[in-house]
Design a protein around this motif. Structure first.
Motif, PDB file in Angstrom:
ATOM      1  N   UNK A 136      25.999 -43.746  44.504  1.00 47.47           N
ATOM      2  CA  UNK A 136      24.571 -43.511  44.767  1.00 47.47           C
ATOM      3  C   UNK A 136      24.309 -43.356  46.265  1.00 47.47           C
ATOM      4  N   UNK A 137      24.964 -44.186  47.070  1.00 47.01           N
ATOM      5  CA  UNK A 137      24.794 -44.082  48.515  1.00 47.01           C
ATOM      6  C   UNK A 137      25.267 -42.729  49.028  1.00 47.01           C
ATOM      7  N   UNK A 138      26.411 -42.277  48.530  1.00 45.39           N
ATOM      8  CA  UNK A 138      26.965 -40.996  48.964  1.00 45.39           C
ATOM      9  C   UNK A 138      26.036 -39.843  48.600  1.00 45.39           C
ATOM     10  N   UNK A 139      25.554 -39.830  47.355  1.00 47.45           N
ATOM     11  CA  UNK A 139      24.646 -38.770  46.900  1.00 47.45           C
ATOM     12  C   UNK A 139      23.366 -38.774  47.735  1.00 47.45           C
ATOM     13  N   UNK A 140      22.824 -39.959  47.972  1.00 52.42           N
ATOM     14  CA  UNK A 140      21.577 -40.070  48.739  1.00 52.42           C
ATOM     15  C   UNK A 140      21.753 -39.568  50.161  1.00 52.42           C
ATOM     16  N   UNK A 141      22.785 -40.049  50.856  1.00 55.69           N
ATOM     17  CA  UNK A 141      22.972 -39.665  52.255  1.00 55.69           C
ATOM     18  C   UNK A 141      23.257 -38.169  52.398  1.00 55.69           C
ATOM     19  N   UNK A 142      24.041 -37.614  51.481  1.00 54.21           N
ATOM     20  CA  UNK A 142      24.322 -36.179  51.539  1.00 54.21           C
ATOM     21  C   UNK A 142      23.057 -35.362  51.277  1.00 54.21           C
ATOM     22  N   UNK A 143      22.186 -35.869  50.400  1.00 60.21           N
ATOM     23  CA  UNK A 143      20.955 -35.135  50.051  1.00 60.21           C
ATOM     24  C   UNK A 143      19.910 -35.206  51.152  1.00 60.21           C
ATOM     25  N   UNK A 144      19.947 -36.254  51.979  1.00 62.78           N
ATOM     26  CA  UNK A 144      18.935 -36.409  53.033  1.00 62.78           C
ATOM     27  C   UNK A 144      18.958 -35.272  54.045  1.00 62.78           C
ATOM     28  N   UNK A 145      20.059 -34.549  54.099  1.00 60.07           N
ATOM     29  CA  UNK A 145      20.157 -33.384  54.978  1.00 60.07           C
ATOM     30  C   UNK A 145      19.030 -32.390  54.691  1.00 60.07           C
ATOM     31  N   UNK A 146      18.640 -32.289  53.418  1.00 60.41           N
ATOM     32  CA  UNK A 146      17.694 -31.256  52.991  1.00 60.41           C
ATOM     33  C   UNK A 146      16.238 -31.716  53.006  1.00 60.41           C
ATOM     34  N   UNK A 147      15.971 -32.977  53.390  1.00 64.20           N
ATOM     35  CA  UNK A 147      14.612 -33.509  53.339  1.00 64.20           C
ATOM     36  C   UNK A 147      14.146 -33.933  54.726  1.00 64.20           C
ATOM     37  N   UNK A 148      13.049 -33.348  55.163  1.00 63.84           N
ATOM     38  CA  UNK A 148      12.489 -33.687  56.481  1.00 63.84           C
ATOM     39  C   UNK A 148      11.093 -34.305  56.377  1.00 63.84           C
TER      40      UNK A 148
ATOM     41  N   UNK B 214      15.966 -41.809  50.218  1.00 64.89           N
ATOM     42  CA  UNK B 214      16.596 -42.945  50.894  1.00 64.89           C
ATOM     43  C   UNK B 214      16.626 -44.175  49.994  1.00 64.89           C
ATOM     44  N   UNK B 215      15.623 -44.329  49.163  1.00 69.62           N
ATOM     45  CA  UNK B 215      15.555 -45.462  48.229  1.00 69.62           C
ATOM     46  C   UNK B 215      16.780 -45.495  47.316  1.00 69.62           C
ATOM     47  N   UNK B 216      17.314 -44.320  46.968  1.00 72.46           N
ATOM     48  CA  UNK B 216      18.503 -44.262  46.107  1.00 72.46           C
ATOM     49  C   UNK B 216      19.680 -44.969  46.782  1.00 72.46           C
ATOM     50  N   UNK B 217      19.837 -44.761  48.095  1.00 69.76           N
ATOM     51  CA  UNK B 217      20.927 -45.434  48.822  1.00 69.76           C
ATOM     52  C   UNK B 217      20.679 -46.940  48.879  1.00 69.76           C
ATOM     53  N   UNK B 218      19.417 -47.339  48.983  1.00 72.16           N
ATOM     54  CA  UNK B 218      19.089 -48.768  49.016  1.00 72.16           C
ATOM     55  C   UNK B 218      19.424 -49.438  47.684  1.00 72.16           C
ATOM     56  N   UNK B 219      19.166 -48.726  46.591  1.00 71.65           N
ATOM     57  CA  UNK B 219      19.543 -49.241  45.272  1.00 71.65           C
ATOM     58  C   UNK B 219      21.068 -49.395  45.197  1.00 71.65           C
ATOM     59  N   UNK B 220      21.787 -48.408  45.737  1.00 68.79           N
ATOM     60  CA  UNK B 220      23.248 -48.493  45.761  1.00 68.79           C
ATOM     61  C   UNK B 220      23.731 -49.702  46.547  1.00 68.79           C
ATOM     62  N   UNK B 221      23.126 -49.943  47.706  1.00 68.08           N
ATOM     63  CA  UNK B 221      23.484 -51.117  48.510  1.00 68.08           C
ATOM     64  C   UNK B 221      23.194 -52.400  47.751  1.00 68.08           C
ATOM     65  N   UNK B 222      22.085 -52.412  47.032  1.00 70.07           N
ATOM     66  CA  UNK B 222      21.718 -53.582  46.231  1.00 70.07           C
ATOM     67  C   UNK B 222      22.669 -53.836  45.076  1.00 70.07           C
ATOM     68  N   UNK B 223      23.350 -52.792  44.594  1.00 68.77           N
ATOM     69  CA  UNK B 223      24.375 -52.967  43.566  1.00 68.77           C
ATOM     70  C   UNK B 223      25.670 -53.518  44.155  1.00 68.77           C
ATOM     71  N   UNK B 224      26.012 -53.065  45.351  1.00 68.96           N
ATOM     72  CA  UNK B 224      27.309 -53.399  45.944  1.00 68.96           C
ATOM     73  C   UNK B 224      27.354 -54.831  46.478  1.00 68.96           C
TER      74      UNK B 224
END
Length: 418
Positions: free
Chosen positions: A293-305, A314-324
């Motif tokens: 989830x962190x990888x998908x989120x960080x790679x996708x942030x390139x396209x969002x300004x 970014x919340x998706x990466x936070x959920x991933x961190x909360x799982x790990x």
């Protein structure tokens, strides 16, 4: 009912300890620009108030972890919280009374860092001592959630206290520490040690045996925890800068925006800790899903300004961190017996602190280099760590684990090292 209430108070006391540690850096981030202006110092000098805290904590964490194994967890936590609060008081009073308080502020922050070394990592070891099996994982999840709640609360609390006076956050530390000290003193009862602690040589030999046999996956877990904190604080540093420079969002409102991804991380940590039990295969699966989830989120942030879509992704990466993080906490806390648990969890805490300390300067440099490159490098890093976890963290099948009453990763090893 009384027993459940007593257990709840113990958990509340334990949970207050990592919350206090988390306030140490995050509560000051909103006031750094004002501190720079009020004291007439450079941005680098202002950032040192964060760095000295993290570096001194990282240095002293293993020392206090070792002492907690030799003496007791509580005998380290309470003085550490007192030192933490005293350091904040010193910095706050220096800012109020002295014409040139910067040196005293740095001294106070160093004291706070040393105090912080005796908080969250020792609280993890204490949890391992007091709770077993599924209850241990649940409480460790609460500890991580408390850590996350501190991250949510701290920028808001720091901004609110700064409305009174800019050095208000420094004076807030003693109050928060006093509450945690009282909770720890009155509600935490440690079991008396049945054995005399082993001599230093035997203690270190046992630790070396642990790392010799299981070092590959243990260091992978350490690295995974550090990367989670490095990317979290690095991206929050980027977001904090973006909120001010692009959207002119400052003060308390800025604190609330920064709290959004942290709130999702905190909630996920709590749910994960309550659901994983002591099933190590489930823990590994959650770690892998989290890094994906962190990888998908960080790679996708390139396209969002734009701000709202950016926060949503970014919340998706936070959920991933909360799982790990709760899963890593459970694996590492259960890795060795009580006699050496303080050192092993403290070393993990030290590595996490280094991740926190490294995040802002690394991402500050990456921001100046390339926004796209920053997010792609971050995604590549989390993907690489996820693959390392897949390859190097070996866990038992649930059927095999049922035969092991202790639920520890190192059951056989503990017999030879305790």
């Amino acid at each position: 009912m009384a027993k459940e209430k007593s257990k709840g108070l113990v958990i509340l006391a334990i949970g207050s300890i990592p919350l206090i540690m988390t306030l140490g850096n995050s509560m000051l981030i909103p006031i750094l620009p004002q501190m720079q202006s009020e004291l007439g110092i450079s941005a680098f000098q202002a950032s040192l108030t964060i760095t000295v805290f993290s570096v001194s904590a990282a240095i002293f964490i293993p020392v206090l972890g070792y002492l907690s194994d030799r003496i007791s967890r509580k005998a380290i936590i309470v003085p550490a919280l007192f030192l933490y609060g005293t350091g904040g008081l010193l910095a706050g009073l220096a800012a109020a009374w002295f014409a040139n308080p910067y040196t005293w502020i740095i001294a106070g922050r160093t004291m706070q860092g040393i105090g912080a070394a005796g908080t969250a990592p020792i609280a993890m070891a204490l949890t391992g001592d007091l709770f077993k099996g599924g209850a241990q994982s649940k409480v460790l999840g609460l500890v991580e959630a408390s850590n996350g709640f501190g991250k949510v609360l701290s920028p808001i609390a720091g901004s609110l206290l700064a409305l009174i006076v800019w050095y208000g956050p420094f004076l807030g530390f003693p109050v928060f520490c006093l509450i945690s000290i009282l909770l720890t003193m009155f509600f935490i009862r440690e079991r008396k040690k049945k054995k005399t602690p082993p001599p230093f040589g035997k203690y270190m030999h046992g630790l070396l045996t642990v790392f010799k046999h299981e070092g590959r996956w243990l260091f992978t877990a350490y690295l995974a925890g550090a990367v989670c904190l490095l990317t979290l604080f690095g991206i929050l540093f980027y977001l904090s800068d973006t909120l001010e420079t692009q959207y002119d969002i400052r003060g308390v409102l800025k604190g609330f925006v920064l709290a959004v991804p942290l709130l999702f991380m905190m909630t996920t940590s709590y749910i994960t800790g309550s659901k994983i039990g002591k099933i190590m295969k489930r823990m590994k699966l959650m770690i892998l899903i989290g890094f994906l989830l962190m990888t998908i989120s960080f790679a996708s942030l390139v396209f969002f300004t734009k701000l709202v879509p950016f926060i949503a992704v970014l919340v998706i990466s936070s959920i991933g961190t909360g799982l790990v993080l709760p899963c890593l906490n459970s694996l590492i806390t259960g890795s060795v017996g009580k006699a050496r648990r303080g050192f092993v969890t403290s070393l993990y805490g030290s590595v996490r602190f280094l991740g926190v300390a490294a995040g802002p300067p690394i991402y500050g440099w990456l921001m100046g280099w390339s926004r796209t490159g920053m997010f792609l490098i971050t995604a590549g890093l989390t993907l690489s760590i996820g693959l390392l976890c897949l390859l190097l963290i070996h866990v038992k099948d649930p059927k095999e684990q049922e035969k092991d009453d202790s639920g520890s990763v190192f059951t056989k090893l503990q017999v030879t090292t305790e």
